[in-house]
Write a protein that holds these residues in place. Structure first.
Motif, PDB file in Angstrom:
ATOM      1  N   GLU A 210       0.845  -1.204   0.000  1.00 29.34           N
ATOM      2  CA  GLU A 210       0.000   0.000   0.000  1.00 29.34           C
ATOM      3  C   GLU A 210       0.875   1.246   0.000  1.00 29.34           C
ATOM      4  N   TYR A 211       1.312   1.617  -1.170  1.00 33.94           N
ATOM      5  CA  TYR A 211       2.134   2.818  -1.263  1.00 33.94           C
ATOM      6  C   TYR A 211       1.304   4.060  -1.042  1.00 33.94           C
ATOM      7  N   ILE A 212       1.904   5.029  -0.425  1.00 35.49           N
ATOM      8  CA  ILE A 212       1.257   6.332  -0.358  1.00 35.49           C
ATOM      9  C   ILE A 212       1.791   7.132  -1.537  1.00 35.49           C
ATOM     10  N   LEU A 213       0.884   7.691  -2.309  1.00 34.54           N
ATOM     11  CA  LEU A 213       1.322   8.475  -3.462  1.00 34.54           C
ATOM     12  C   LEU A 213       2.160   9.642  -2.974  1.00 34.54           C
ATOM     13  N   GLU A 216       3.793  14.711  -6.028  1.00 37.29           N
ATOM     14  CA  GLU A 216       3.565  14.848  -7.479  1.00 37.29           C
ATOM     15  C   GLU A 216       2.510  13.874  -7.974  1.00 37.29           C
ATOM     16  N   GLN A 217       2.674  12.610  -7.537  1.00 30.31           N
ATOM     17  CA  GLN A 217       1.760  11.562  -7.993  1.00 30.31           C
ATOM     18  C   GLN A 217       0.335  11.884  -7.568  1.00 30.31           C
ATOM     19  N   LYS A 218       0.202  12.387  -6.331  1.00 26.30           N
ATOM     20  CA  LYS A 218      -1.126  12.718  -5.819  1.00 26.30           C
ATOM     21  C   LYS A 218      -1.715  13.870  -6.625  1.00 26.30           C
ATOM     22  N   THR A 242      11.688   8.167 -16.234  1.00 24.17           N
ATOM     23  CA  THR A 242      11.769   6.730 -15.950  1.00 24.17           C
ATOM     24  C   THR A 242      11.826   6.502 -14.444  1.00 24.17           C
ATOM     25  N   GLY A 243      10.991   5.580 -13.985  1.00 28.80           N
ATOM     26  CA  GLY A 243      10.992   5.255 -12.562  1.00 28.80           C
ATOM     27  C   GLY A 243      10.210   6.227 -11.696  1.00 28.80           C
ATOM     28  N   SER A 244       9.359   7.062 -12.307  1.00 29.16           N
ATOM     29  CA  SER A 244       8.622   8.047 -11.512  1.00 29.16           C
ATOM     30  C   SER A 244       7.338   7.457 -10.939  1.00 29.16           C
ATOM     31  N   GLY A 245       7.042   6.219 -11.305  1.00 26.47           N
ATOM     32  CA  GLY A 245       5.866   5.566 -10.735  1.00 26.47           C
ATOM     33  C   GLY A 245       4.585   5.815 -11.515  1.00 26.47           C
ATOM     34  N   LYS A 246       4.705   5.860 -12.828  1.00 23.50           N
ATOM     35  CA  LYS A 246       3.515   6.088 -13.658  1.00 23.50           C
ATOM     36  C   LYS A 246       2.481   4.973 -13.461  1.00 23.50           C
ATOM     37  N   THR A 247       2.992   3.745 -13.293  1.00 23.39           N
ATOM     38  CA  THR A 247       2.067   2.614 -13.136  1.00 23.39           C
ATOM     39  C   THR A 247       1.167   2.818 -11.925  1.00 23.39           C
ATOM     40  N   LEU A 248       1.774   3.190 -10.805  1.00 27.33           N
ATOM     41  CA  LEU A 248       0.999   3.398  -9.584  1.00 27.33           C
ATOM     42  C   LEU A 248      -0.038   4.510  -9.795  1.00 27.33           C
ATOM     43  N   VAL A 249       0.353   5.529 -10.522  1.00 24.19           N
ATOM     44  CA  VAL A 249      -0.558   6.641 -10.773  1.00 24.19           C
ATOM     45  C   VAL A 249      -1.768   6.170 -11.586  1.00 24.19           C
ATOM     46  N   ARG A 396      11.874  10.727  -9.399  1.00 20.22           N
ATOM     47  CA  ARG A 396      11.760   9.278  -9.289  1.00 20.22           C
ATOM     48  C   ARG A 396      11.020   8.927  -7.998  1.00 20.22           C
ATOM     49  N   ALA A 397      10.253   7.829  -8.076  1.00 19.12           N
ATOM     50  CA  ALA A 397       9.370   7.493  -6.960  1.00 19.12           C
ATOM     51  C   ALA A 397      10.132   7.079  -5.711  1.00 19.12           C
ATOM     52  N   LYS A 398      11.258   6.388  -5.902  1.00 24.73           N
ATOM     53  CA  LYS A 398      11.941   5.841  -4.734  1.00 24.73           C
ATOM     54  C   LYS A 398      13.044   6.736  -4.228  1.00 24.73           C
ATOM     55  N   ASN A 399      12.888   8.022  -4.431  1.00 26.36           N
ATOM     56  CA  ASN A 399      13.845   8.977  -3.887  1.00 26.36           C
ATOM     57  C   ASN A 399      15.271   8.832  -4.382  1.00 26.36           C
ATOM     58  N   HIS A 564      11.040  -2.291 -17.577  1.00 22.90           N
ATOM     59  CA  HIS A 564      11.337  -3.191 -16.468  1.00 22.90           C
ATOM     60  C   HIS A 564      11.825  -2.434 -15.243  1.00 22.90           C
ATOM     61  N   ASP A 565      11.500  -3.006 -14.099  1.00 19.19           N
ATOM     62  CA  ASP A 565      11.826  -2.360 -12.840  1.00 19.19           C
ATOM     63  C   ASP A 565      12.653  -3.331 -11.996  1.00 19.19           C
ATOM     64  N   PHE A 566      13.974  -3.273 -12.150  1.00 21.18           N
ATOM     65  CA  PHE A 566      14.873  -4.146 -11.387  1.00 21.18           C
ATOM     66  C   PHE A 566      15.597  -3.304 -10.331  1.00 21.18           C
ATOM     67  N   GLY A 601      17.362   4.479 -18.299  1.00 19.77           N
ATOM     68  CA  GLY A 601      16.367   4.569 -17.225  1.00 19.77           C
ATOM     69  C   GLY A 601      16.171   3.290 -16.437  1.00 19.77           C
ATOM     70  N   ARG A 602      16.746   2.174 -16.900  1.00 21.47           N
ATOM     71  CA  ARG A 602      16.662   0.940 -16.119  1.00 21.47           C
ATOM     72  C   ARG A 602      17.655   0.957 -14.957  1.00 21.47           C
ATOM     73  N   ALA A 603      18.597   1.887 -14.981  1.00 25.25           N
ATOM     74  CA  ALA A 603      19.637   1.909 -13.937  1.00 25.25           C
ATOM     75  C   ALA A 603      19.213   2.769 -12.764  1.00 25.25           C
ATOM     76  N   GLY A 604      19.617   2.325 -11.580  1.00 26.10           N
ATOM     77  CA  GLY A 604      19.462   3.153 -10.382  1.00 26.10           C
ATOM     78  C   GLY A 604      18.032   3.485 -10.014  1.00 26.10           C
ATOM     79  N   ARG A 605      17.148   2.498 -10.144  1.00 25.04           N
ATOM     80  CA  ARG A 605      15.757   2.800  -9.823  1.00 25.04           C
ATOM     81  C   ARG A 605      15.502   2.740  -8.326  1.00 25.04           C
ATOM     82  N   ALA A 606      16.329   1.961  -7.606  1.00 24.28           N
ATOM     83  CA  ALA A 606      16.136   1.885  -6.154  1.00 24.28           C
ATOM     84  C   ALA A 606      17.360   2.378  -5.397  1.00 24.28           C
TER      85      ALA A 606
HETATM   86  N1  LIG Z   1       4.622   6.424  -4.016  1.00 25.76           N
HETATM   87  C1  LIG Z   1       5.522   5.437  -4.080  1.00 25.76           C
HETATM   88  N2  LIG Z   1       6.166   5.013  -2.984  1.00 25.76           N
HETATM   89  C2  LIG Z   1       7.089   4.024  -3.062  1.00 25.76           C
HETATM   90  N3  LIG Z   1       7.429   3.379  -4.187  1.00 25.76           N
HETATM   91  C3  LIG Z   1       6.812   3.746  -5.310  1.00 25.76           C
HETATM   92  C4  LIG Z   1       5.832   4.786  -5.333  1.00 25.76           C
HETATM   93  N4  LIG Z   1       5.398   4.936  -6.605  1.00 25.76           N
HETATM   94  C5  LIG Z   1       6.072   4.039  -7.342  1.00 25.76           C
HETATM   95  N5  LIG Z   1       6.909   3.309  -6.581  1.00 25.76           N
HETATM   96  C6  LIG Z   1       7.836   2.262  -7.049  1.00 25.76           C
HETATM   97  O1  LIG Z   1       8.761   2.868  -7.932  1.00 25.76           O
HETATM   98  C7  LIG Z   1       9.155   1.946  -8.949  1.00 25.76           C
HETATM   99  C8  LIG Z   1       9.018   2.568 -10.323  1.00 25.76           C
HETATM  100  O2  LIG Z   1       7.672   2.678 -10.695  1.00 25.76           O
HETATM  101  P1  LIG Z   1       7.169   2.364 -12.182  1.00 25.76           P
HETATM  102  O3  LIG Z   1       7.746   1.088 -12.644  1.00 25.76           O
HETATM  103  O4  LIG Z   1       5.706   2.553 -12.181  1.00 25.76           O
HETATM  104  O5  LIG Z   1       7.868   3.562 -12.958  1.00 25.76           O
HETATM  105  P2  LIG Z   1       7.545   4.129 -14.381  1.00 25.76           P
HETATM  106  O6  LIG Z   1       7.228   5.556 -14.204  1.00 25.76           O
HETATM  107  O7  LIG Z   1       6.576   3.271 -15.076  1.00 25.76           O
HETATM  108  O8  LIG Z   1       8.958   4.022 -15.065  1.00 25.76           O
HETATM  109  P3  LIG Z   1       9.383   3.619 -16.588  1.00 25.76           P
HETATM  110  O9  LIG Z   1       8.943   4.721 -17.475  1.00 25.76           O
HETATM  111  O10 LIG Z   1      10.856   3.527 -16.474  1.00 25.76           O
HETATM  112  O11 LIG Z   1       8.732   2.311 -16.884  1.00 25.76           O
HETATM  113  C9  LIG Z   1       8.299   0.713  -8.757  1.00 25.76           C
HETATM  114  O12 LIG Z   1       9.056  -0.248  -8.090  1.00 25.76           O
HETATM  115  C10 LIG Z   1       7.174   1.211  -7.881  1.00 25.76           C
HETATM  116  O13 LIG Z   1       6.649   0.172  -7.086  1.00 25.76           O
END
Ligand SMILES: Nc1ncnc2c1ncn2[C@@H]1O[C@H](COP(=O)(O)OP(=O)(O)OP(=O)(O)O)[C@@H](O)[C@H]1O
Ligand SMILES: [Zn+2]
Length: 741
Positions: A210-213, A216-218, A242-249, A396-399, A564-566, A601-606
């Protein structure tokens, strides 16, 4: 009783407009819009589709005929899809039949073969399995082992996927292991699909974190929600790095749409390469998800479509064709990775699904979200112009921050005496990551071993017999044509001059793999390209293995860069960054920018990451902007280039590819038709370029010629298409394919 009229589009004719017919009393309760009917048309009985039913008509009733009958066994088209088909017909200049076939990817008559289900008769002891193993009843064991996991399975799945034939099933029923019944106990409808993604049990799917947006995402989610609840339906570009969390949004947006009683379609480029996204959908929406997968059997596909029809799903996810799912309460369409070339339908009608989705959203009163870190210039331009709404995610979502990207000029490496495929910088960084047990991805946009083989004596490169391209050497010592698949053994002597001095040049992923193993002998290396993933599920298997940490280095083509999100990848090496620049197409810089940005954009996502771009053209704007991870800078350069060259989006462009087995007739035809177009006053304001040679002149024995026509008025291009079709009537052996951009 008052008369009732139907407007009908006639299939199999060149007439564009609908015709009005009377509805006979016995059919009144049966006909609906989208219903296939038989009518008298001229002296023939033809098939047509009802597009409208009305109580009044301006036409003199005495001139109208009655509908003959409803076509038996015909599948009626959903009303929205029917309207979409009519639009496709006009927009892409195809026949109505073709348009209908396009929006109905699942045909009638593919009903699930009796819904037989196989049930397990209680627990199976290990000793029973051992006994079967002793008797080598492998098919039976396969079935029981699967049934142990799920209790029941559809017979079609057992036959097709588990390859257990009906004779074996019958025997096992007789022996009391299983029962064949109808689907009283419902097995999970998603299981067969999930299995194809490597998930065995539904319980393996984790509950979503259960991520909190973040702020920006919110913010962007709230904009969407506010619009939606006030009844505003828009097209949005969700532009997030890349890695900004578009999927969660967009998952949150979908949740909102569902809470309003509506449904969503999510398009992804290719299911096996984006299975992480698919699984996340299932995590959030459970069995209310329907998955459309091109690898599903016809029955499984029908089954998924049937579920959607029966309102058994809120979210439909799949590649391109999922847009035509029979959704009744469409509220939202999401196109993830909007820039991906998989969204282009390469066969007739050659549309980009983005445009079709845009139309469907309008027809159905739904919103459309285009998500990407590297949107196409066409889409971004629309956002800048205010035609569509721009939602931005800049962090990026993961700071972590975006990876630090450096460019290595490979010409300098050579000058310094480094002839290896790895620059010193990349080599040092890879060694560092291996030491730290972090993972590395190496991207190379060419598969095979060597890009070509040629003779050092006469200079001739070995070409395909059927295509005008050099053949690619693969590491089984076969030369393969990447255009038609034709393959031959690597010859010992030059086919042109007979000398034995033939040598291979250039590098593909296979050679990169060999070299990587040589330079880093202790690293575990995995290679992913169309050659290595030809097995049914190996693409997602590989992605999963790599995500689990089973390999240190993942080598691959564009397959490895897709969203991909590695977490543990902290280094990305981009091997020959310029390969995609040499494609002679106005999109080549766009494609290069996209690939490089997505790869980096696959690098340094976490955790902190880095990318190295190896190139011979560091000054190219696409490469420089990708290194700076600067979309706006790229976009400005790209638009300047497009304006200068007069390319879309500054105008519409129709590309016509003429082709024929007969080279002479092809040339005559192309020149002749261009002549007709140029002398027609109506087309005076169009730019007509060609006929010219495509980068590959001959493919599969067909010679090809290209003509480009540009105009700021789309309708003129449709007129030109008609004119070309007329012209083609005089050339029996020439065909044409039209591509509207
Ligand atoms: N609010 C959040 N809090 C913590 N982690 C988050 C949050 N939003 C997204 N994440 C995590 O950040 C990572 C990147 O998210 P995601 O794969 O959706 O990025 P993306 O924007 O689709 O990137 P890309 O364009 O590179 O595919 C994922 O592991 C996701 O679970
Ligand atoms: Zn070929």
């Amino acid at each position: 009783m008052k008369n009732l009229f139907a407007d009908i589009i006639i299939a199999n004719t060149n007439v564009d407009r609908p015709f009005t017919y009377l509805i006979p009393i016995n059919l009144r309760d049966k006909v609906t819009r989208g219903c296939p009917v038989l009518i008298e048309f001229g002296k023939l009985t033809k098939k047509g589709y009802i597009i409208d039913i009305k109580e009044e008509s301006d036409i003199d009733i005495s001139k109208l005929k009655y509908i003959t009958d409803i076509e038996k066994g015909g599948l009626s088209t959903d009303e929205n899809l029917l309207r979409l088909a009519i639009w496709i017909k006009h927009r892409y200049g195809v026949t109505f039949d073709k348009a209908i076939a396009t929006v109905m990817p699942v045909k009638s008559g593919m009903k699930e073969k009796s819904n037989n289900e196989i049930f397990l008769n209680g627990e199976i002891e290990e000793s029973v399995l051992d006994e079967l193993r002793r008797k080598r009843k492998t098919a039976g064991i396969r079935l029981l082992e699967e049934l142990k996991k799920t209790f029941s399975l559809p017979q079609s799945y057992v036959n097709k996927e588990l390859k257990v034939n009906s004779a074996t099933i019958k025997k096992m029923v007789e022996e009391g292991y299983i029962t064949v019944g109808t689907k009283k106990v419902k097995s999970n409808p998603l299981l067969p699909v999930l299995k194809s993604l490597g998930v065995d049990k539904f319980s393996e799917i984790q509950k979503p974190k259960e991520y909190i947006l973040n702020e920006e995402q919110k913010q962007v989610t709230d904009i969407f929600k506010t619009d939606f609840c006030t009844g505003e339906r828009n097209t949005y570009l969700l532009h997030g790095i890349t890695g900004s969390g578009k999927t969660l949004v967009f998952i949150n947006m979908i949740k909102y749409v569902i809470s309003n009683g509506l449904q969503a379609i999510v398009l992804i480029p290719e299911i096996s390469l984006t299975y992480q996204t698919v699984l996340r959908m299932v995590e959030y929406f459970g069995d209310r998800v329907a998955i459309i997968n091109s690898k599903l059997s016809k029955n499984e596909k029908f089954y998924q479509f049937d579920r959607i029809k029966k309102d058994d799903a809120d979210v439909i996810i799949g590649p391109r064709s999922a847009i035509f799912a029979p959704v009744k309460r469409l509220g939202l369409i999401v196109i993830d990775e909007e820039h991906d070339s998989a969204y282009k339908n390469e066969s007739v009608p050659t549309f980009n699904i983005r445009d079709v989705a845009g139309k469907l959203a309008k027809i159905a009163g739904a919103s459309l979200i285009l998500a990407s870190a590297t949107p196409t210039p066409e889409t971004y331009n629309r956002a800048i112009n205010g035609e569509i709404k721009l939602l931005e995610l800049k962090k990026r979502a993961k700071n972590t921050s975006l990876p630090k990207v450096s460019i290595v000029d490979m010409r300098d490496e050579l000058k310094r005496g480094n002839r290896s495929i790895f620059s010193n910088k990349l080599k040092t960084l890879i060694e560092d990551r291996l030491r730290k047990h972090e993972q590395v991805m190496l991207f190379m946009n060419r598969r095979g071993y060597s890009s070509f083989v040629s003779c050092r004596f006469c200079g001739e490169a070995i070409k395909c017999k059927h295509c005008d391209v050099t053949m690619t050497l693969h590491n089984n010592n076969k030369l393969i044509c990447h255009y038609c698949g034709y393959s031959v053994d690597l010859p010992k002597v030059c086919p042109s001059c007979g000398s034995k001095y033939i040598a291979n040049f250039g590098t593909g992923t296979q050679k990169l793999e060999v070299m990587t193993r040589e330079v880093f002998p202790n690293a575990k290396v995995l290679r992913m390209d169309t050659d290595s993933v030809s097995k049914k599920n190996s693409a997602n298997d590989m992605i999963r293995d790599f995500a689990r940490g089973d390999a240190d280095i993942l080598i691959g083509t564009q397959m490895i860069v897709k969203g991909h999100d590695f977490d543990n990848v902290t280094l990305v090496g981009i091997m020959a960054a310029d390969t995609s620049l040499y494609v002679s197409n106005y999109n080549s810089a766009q494609r290069t920018f996209e690939l490089l940005t997505q790869a980096a954009g696959r690098a340094g996502r976490a955790k902190t990451g880095e990318a190295v771009i190896q190139t011979y053209k560091p000054e190219n704007y696409a490469i420089a902007a990708a290194a700076a991870q600067d979309y706006k800078k790229y976009f400005e350069n790209e638009m300047a280039y497009r304006k200068l060259g007069g390319y879309p989006p500054t105008c519409y462009m129709l590309t016509v590819m003429f082709s024929s087995i007969k080279e002479e007739e092809l040339n005559k035809c192309a020149i002749g038709i261009v002549g007709i177009l140029k002398s027609d006053n109506k087309f005076k304001k169009s730019t007509i370029i060609g006929p010219t040679d495509p980068s590959v002149v001959k493919v599969k024995d067909y010679y090809r010629k290209l003509v480009y026509i540009k105009n700021t008025n789309y309708d003129i291009l449709l007129d030109i298409q008609k004119k070309i079709e007329e012209g083609l009537n005089s050339y029996r052996n020439v065909g044409a394919v039209y591509d509207f951009n």
